[in-house]
Structure formats: structure tokens, C-alpha cells
Enzyme design. Structure first.
Site, mmCIF file in Angstrom:
data_model
loop_
_atom_site.group_PDB
_atom_site.id
_atom_site.type_symbol
_atom_site.label_atom_id
_atom_site.label_comp_id
_atom_site.label_asym_id
_atom_site.label_seq_id
_atom_site.Cartn_x
_atom_site.Cartn_y
_atom_site.Cartn_z
ATOM 1 N N GLN A 281 0.842 -1.197 0.000
ATOM 2 C CA GLN A 281 0.000 0.000 0.000
ATOM 3 C C GLN A 281 0.878 1.248 0.000
ATOM 4 O OE1 GLN A 281 -2.261 1.650 3.439
ATOM 5 N NE2 GLN A 281 -4.071 1.033 2.279
ATOM 6 N N TYR B 292 -6.010 10.370 5.220
ATOM 7 C CA TYR B 292 -4.669 10.711 4.755
ATOM 8 C C TYR B 292 -4.760 11.528 3.461
ATOM 9 C CZ TYR B 292 -3.456 7.592 8.511
ATOM 10 O OH TYR B 292 -3.349 7.025 9.763
ATOM 11 N N ARG C 165 -7.761 1.998 -2.304
ATOM 12 C CA ARG C 165 -8.633 1.801 -1.148
ATOM 13 C C ARG C 165 -9.312 3.114 -0.805
ATOM 14 N NH1 ARG C 165 -7.654 0.175 5.225
ATOM 15 N NH2 ARG C 165 -9.122 -1.558 5.236
ATOM 16 N N GLY D 178 -8.698 -7.460 9.120
ATOM 17 C CA GLY D 178 -7.523 -6.886 9.736
ATOM 18 C C GLY D 178 -7.099 -7.629 10.976
#
Length: 357
Positions: A98, A179, A226, A310
Site C-alpha cells: 500500500q 490521509y 482503497r 484486519g
């Protein structure tokens, strides 16, 4: 649940099952961003899932937000990641790295150059962050110039090429979790007046340009993204136009023929249904906190092609085997999520180890 274990074609690869390890920051890299010594073991332990999406790696010095997160833009980074990709491939797994630019979610004490963070606009997130000096308020970032936005697109392109050199099967653009990419989406973080701000089309432009540049560089079939529509943390507010921005964005990204779209669900089921209709390719759905009894539910309805997990995979290196045998799962220890040693990282026992103890 049987569909979970069927192979599936994703981009240029055939995955052994439809389970995805979601990217999780573990903060165990060296201070220069080279993956830590235990990273290869950690990811290889979990290679039985169809696809591993490795933790976010910054594409540049400016992209780092947290302490000891990995990078993927220097020769040392490439050499470090190569150990991990080799280890995963030796176990028959597939791994995407990622690419994560933290944007304003950064502190100068955490970056190699110790400079002010950069973002769409000079607006602080109103949050604190852990640094070498302890918890500190995140300072106001510097607004990127138009030319610097374009250069940041090229930073992502360069990082994607370096990820492939490191042996990764592809890259996933981090467009979620407040982000940099999502900061461009949100009017609360993006007050620009150039072509990257204002209208929803302009606010989606950066994400589309990053995806396009990476697809050109390494192939669309090794490029993914994502998104987390509706995420409202650290000062992110996408406003009333948020759902429409994602409808527009997904339709535009769909034209690129990317390997997959990874959605981190925030509870907007009508929007999720619209995204499923707009996205013609492979869709990975991650529902945080999904109970074990719901594993496979979105595959069964056709809402998703793969499901992301996760903490359950973090705590269970043999996650697939435990699902197949209906065995109990280890519980994740939050105290060891970030930083530290092998504890809470590579020492979670497999079912066979537990039975032999």
C-alpha cells in the site's frame, strides 16, 4: 462460506482464495524506513490468505506521518521489501504494497527531513500524534502549490515502480482514513481554488491522476485503490456532496481497469450498493468489526468479490485454516499493535502450536 475458498482472478494473478489481509500500520520499520527484520516472517506467516495488502509505505520523505513506518522509494527500502516479497512468494502467497502519503497527519519530528507536513490546504487536523518526544499536537501543514501537487503524483508513480522492483505483485493506493488522498476529497481539509479544489470533480482529480500515473507505470492490472467513503476522523468532513463525489470518483476509476477497488465500509449501505453497480471490476469489501459469523456474507450476496480482514488475521497467522475447521481464534492484543518486538507481531500461535502446547 464455501465461496471464500474458491480461487479468483484479480488483475494478472489467480489468488488461492477470496480472503484479503487488510493493510495495518505496525510501526516496526527502521528509522530510515527500511522494513524491520521481522517483517518478512510476519507477512510470510499469513501467506495462506488470497492476497496480503502490506502496511502503508510512504512514497517520499514528505509522505511519512508516523514513527518507524516503512518507505518504498530508496534502494534500501527496495532491498528490505524484497526480503518480504520473497518470503511471501515462497509460501505461495501474493502481496501488494500500500502506498500511503499521510499528508497533514504528520509531525516534523517523525520525518527524515523534519519539515512541516504538506496537505491540500494549510488546515490542521486538530489531533495529536505520538513522536519521539511523546504525544504532540499536529501542527498546521503547508499547502502544496499546484506544481507540488503534480510532483506528488510523480512521487506515487516512482514509489509504484520501486515496489515492483522490490518484488511486490502490485500496489494499493491509500485513498482512505483521512490521509492525503482523502484530504483532497473533504472541503474541511481542501479549500483550494485551483484545479484540485472547489467542485467535487476537482477534489477527485488528485486521486484519479495518481491512479492513472501508476497504471501507466506498472500496469492497471497491478494497480488498486482503497477508499473509505464517509470517514469522519481527524477533522475530515466530506460534506453533503461526499456520496456524489464517490459516485463520480468510482465511475472515473472504473474506466482505468484497475486490479481491484478496496472499500472500507462506514455504514452507508445505499452508497455501497451504488458503488457495486458503478464498479465493473473486482471489489474487496472490508467491514471493520465484522463478527466471525458474518464472514463470507458479502460474497454470498454478490456485494463483494473478496472480503478484507484486519485484526483477525493479525492475531491468527493461520486464519484460513481456522475458518475451514471452525476452530477458535486468537484475540488481538492492542497493546502491541504499534512498535515493539516480536511480541504481538510474529508470536501469535497457530492452531497446531496451541494444540501441542
Amino acid at each position: 462460506m464455501s465461496k471464500l475458498f474458491d480461487p479468483i482472478r484479480v488483475g494478472r494473478y489467480t489468488l488461492q482464495n477470496r480472503l484479503v489481509m487488510a493493510p495495518m500500520t505496525r510501526s516496526r520499520a527502521q528509522y530510515d524506513g527500511t522494513p524491520g527484520e521481522l517483517a518478512a516472517e510476519y507477512y510470510a506467516q499469513r501467506a495462506s490468505v488470497g492476497l496480503i495488502v502490506a502496511e502503508g509505505a510512504q512514497p517520499s520523505d514528505d509522505g511519512q506521518g508516523y514513527l518507524t513506518t516503512p518507505g518504498i522509494y530508496t534502494d534500501a527500502h527496495v532491498a528490505g521489501w524484497k526480503k518480504t516479497t520473497d518470503a511471501v512468494h515462497a509460501k505461495g502467497g501474493h502481496l501488494f504494497i500500500q502506498l500511503m502519503h499521510a499528508g497533514r497527519m504528520s509531525h516534523p519530528d517523525n520525518t527524515p527531513h523534519h519539515r512541516q507536513g504538506v496537505a491540500p490546504s494549510a488546515s490542521a487536523p486538530g489531533a495529536a500524534m505520538f513522536t519521539v518526544k511523546g504525544m504532540q499536537d499536529i501542527p498546521v501543514p503547508r499547502a502544496l502549490t499546484t506544481e507540488e501537487v503534480r510532483q506528488t503524483v510523480q512521487d506515487f508513480r516512482h514509489a509504484a515502480r520501486r515496489a515492483i522492483e522490490a518484488g511486490a505483485d502490485g500496489v494499493e493506493i491509500h485513498g482512505a482514513n483521512a490521509y492525503l488522498v482523502q484530504q483532497f476529497f473533504a472541503p474541511s481539509a481542501n479549500t483550494r481554488t485551483d484545479e484540485y479544489g472547489g467542485s467535487l470533480e476537482n477534489r477527485a482529480r488528485f486521486a484519479i491522476e495518481v491512479a492513472t500515473a501508476i497504471a501507466e507505470e506498472i500496469g492497471a492490472d497491478r494497480t488498486a485503490i482503497r477508499l473509505s467513503p464517509g470517514t469522519a476522523i481527524w477533522g475530515i468532513d466530506e460534506g453533503a456532496e461526499g456520496p456524489d463525489l464517490y459516485r463520480y470518483l468510482v465511475a472515473e476509476l472504473d474506466k482505468l481497469g484497475l486490479a481491484y477497488l478496496h472499500i472500507m465500509d462506514q455504514g452507508n449501505e445505499p452508497l455501497l450498493a451504488d458503488i457495486r453497480k458503478l464498479w465493473q471490476g473486482t471489489l474487496v469489501l472490508n467491514r471493520p468489526g465484522r463478527p466471525r459469523e458474518q464472514v463470507g456474507a458479502d460474497l454470498a450476496t454478490g456485494l463483494a468479490d473478496l472480503e478484507g480482514y484486519g485484526q483477525m488475521i493479525l492475531a491468527n497467522p493461520d486464519f484460513v485454516a481456522r475458518l475451514k475447521s471452525s476452530a477458535p481464534m486468537n484475540e488481538a492484543d492492542r497493546n502491541d499493535f504499534f512498535g515493539g518486538t516480536a511480541r504481538g507481531y510474529t508470536d501469535y500461535p497457530t492452531l497446531s502450536e496451541t494444540q501441542c502446547a
